[in-house]
Design a protein around this motif. Structure first.
Motif, short mmCIF file in Angstrom:
data_model
loop_
_atom_site.label_atom_id
_atom_site.label_comp_id
_atom_site.label_asym_id
_atom_site.label_seq_id
_atom_site.Cartn_x
_atom_site.Cartn_y
_atom_site.Cartn_z
N UNK A 17 13.96 -58.49 24.47
CA UNK A 17 12.66 -59.00 24.90
C UNK A 17 11.97 -57.93 25.72
N UNK A 18 10.67 -57.95 25.67
CA UNK A 18 9.89 -57.06 26.51
C UNK A 18 9.26 -57.92 27.60
N UNK A 19 9.60 -57.60 28.85
CA UNK A 19 9.15 -58.37 30.00
C UNK A 19 8.56 -57.39 31.01
N UNK A 20 7.51 -57.83 31.70
CA UNK A 20 6.88 -56.97 32.71
C UNK A 20 7.91 -56.54 33.76
N UNK A 21 7.81 -55.30 34.19
CA UNK A 21 8.75 -54.75 35.17
C UNK A 21 8.75 -55.52 36.48
N UNK A 22 7.55 -55.90 36.96
CA UNK A 22 7.48 -56.60 38.25
C UNK A 22 8.16 -57.96 38.18
N UNK A 23 8.05 -58.63 37.04
CA UNK A 23 8.69 -59.93 36.87
C UNK A 23 10.20 -59.76 36.88
N UNK A 24 10.70 -58.78 36.15
CA UNK A 24 12.14 -58.55 36.11
C UNK A 24 12.68 -58.15 37.48
N UNK A 25 11.94 -57.32 38.20
CA UNK A 25 12.38 -56.89 39.53
C UNK A 25 12.47 -58.07 40.48
N UNK A 26 11.48 -58.95 40.44
CA UNK A 26 11.51 -60.11 41.33
C UNK A 26 12.63 -61.07 40.95
N UNK A 27 12.83 -61.27 39.64
CA UNK A 27 13.92 -62.14 39.19
C UNK A 27 15.27 -61.58 39.64
N UNK A 28 15.44 -60.29 39.51
CA UNK A 28 16.69 -59.66 39.94
C UNK A 28 16.88 -59.80 41.45
N UNK A 29 15.79 -59.58 42.22
CA UNK A 29 15.87 -59.71 43.68
C UNK A 29 16.25 -61.13 44.10
N UNK A 30 15.84 -62.11 43.31
CA UNK A 30 16.16 -63.50 43.62
C UNK A 30 17.50 -63.94 43.05
N UNK A 31 18.14 -63.07 42.32
CA UNK A 31 19.45 -63.37 41.76
C UNK A 31 19.40 -64.34 40.59
N UNK A 32 18.28 -64.37 39.87
CA UNK A 32 18.15 -65.28 38.74
C UNK A 32 18.88 -64.74 37.52
N UNK A 33 19.40 -65.64 36.72
CA UNK A 33 19.98 -65.28 35.43
C UNK A 33 18.79 -65.20 34.46
N UNK A 34 18.34 -64.00 34.16
CA UNK A 34 17.12 -63.84 33.38
C UNK A 34 17.27 -64.33 31.94
N UNK A 35 18.47 -64.22 31.39
CA UNK A 35 18.69 -64.73 30.03
C UNK A 35 18.49 -66.24 30.00
N UNK A 36 19.07 -66.93 30.97
CA UNK A 36 18.94 -68.39 31.02
C UNK A 36 17.50 -68.80 31.35
N UNK A 37 16.85 -68.05 32.23
CA UNK A 37 15.46 -68.35 32.57
C UNK A 37 14.56 -68.16 31.36
N UNK A 38 14.79 -67.10 30.59
CA UNK A 38 14.00 -66.87 29.38
C UNK A 38 14.25 -67.99 28.38
N UNK A 39 15.51 -68.38 28.24
CA UNK A 39 15.86 -69.48 27.34
C UNK A 39 15.15 -70.77 27.74
N UNK A 40 15.13 -71.07 29.02
CA UNK A 40 14.46 -72.28 29.50
C UNK A 40 12.96 -72.20 29.23
N UNK A 41 12.37 -71.04 29.43
CA UNK A 41 10.94 -70.87 29.16
C UNK A 41 10.63 -71.01 27.68
N UNK A 42 11.48 -70.46 26.83
CA UNK A 42 11.28 -70.59 25.38
C UNK A 42 11.42 -72.05 24.96
#
Length: 87
Positions: A17-42
């Motif tokens: 997936x291509x995701x904005x850098x600022x979004x990924x950085x904030x998700x990482x800083x918050x300790x989010x599981x980005x794969x699961x978050x993307x799945x939930x959004x989809x």
């Protein structure tokens, strides 16, 4: 121990997936599981699109139903608790 927030028994598929850098950085800083978050959004986008398509496919039937209700009223009277209060 709490239950997982996401189903873990279903098969997963690797994808890019291509995701904005600022979004990924904030998700990482918050300790989010980005794969699961993307799945939930989809999944949310799928539900929304299916709902939109259902309404579009059934637009004529809904319109006809609403016109019949306006013309003839409800088939059954409303329950006592659903009737408007009298002044």
């Amino acid at each position: 121990m709490s239950e997982p927030r996401y189903p873990v028994t279903q098969r997963r598929k690797r994808t890019n997936l291509t995701v904005r850098e600022d979004v990924m950085a904030e998700a990482k800083a918050l300790g989010l599981n980005t794969s699961r978050a993307a799945e939930a959004g989809i999944e949310a986008a799928i539900r929304e699109e299916k709902g939109r398509r259902w309404l579009e496919e059934n637009r004529e039937g809904i319109k006809a139903h609403n016109e019949r209700i306006a013309r003839e009223g409800m088939l059954l009277p409303p329950q006592w608790w659903a009737q408007p209060e009298e002044d």
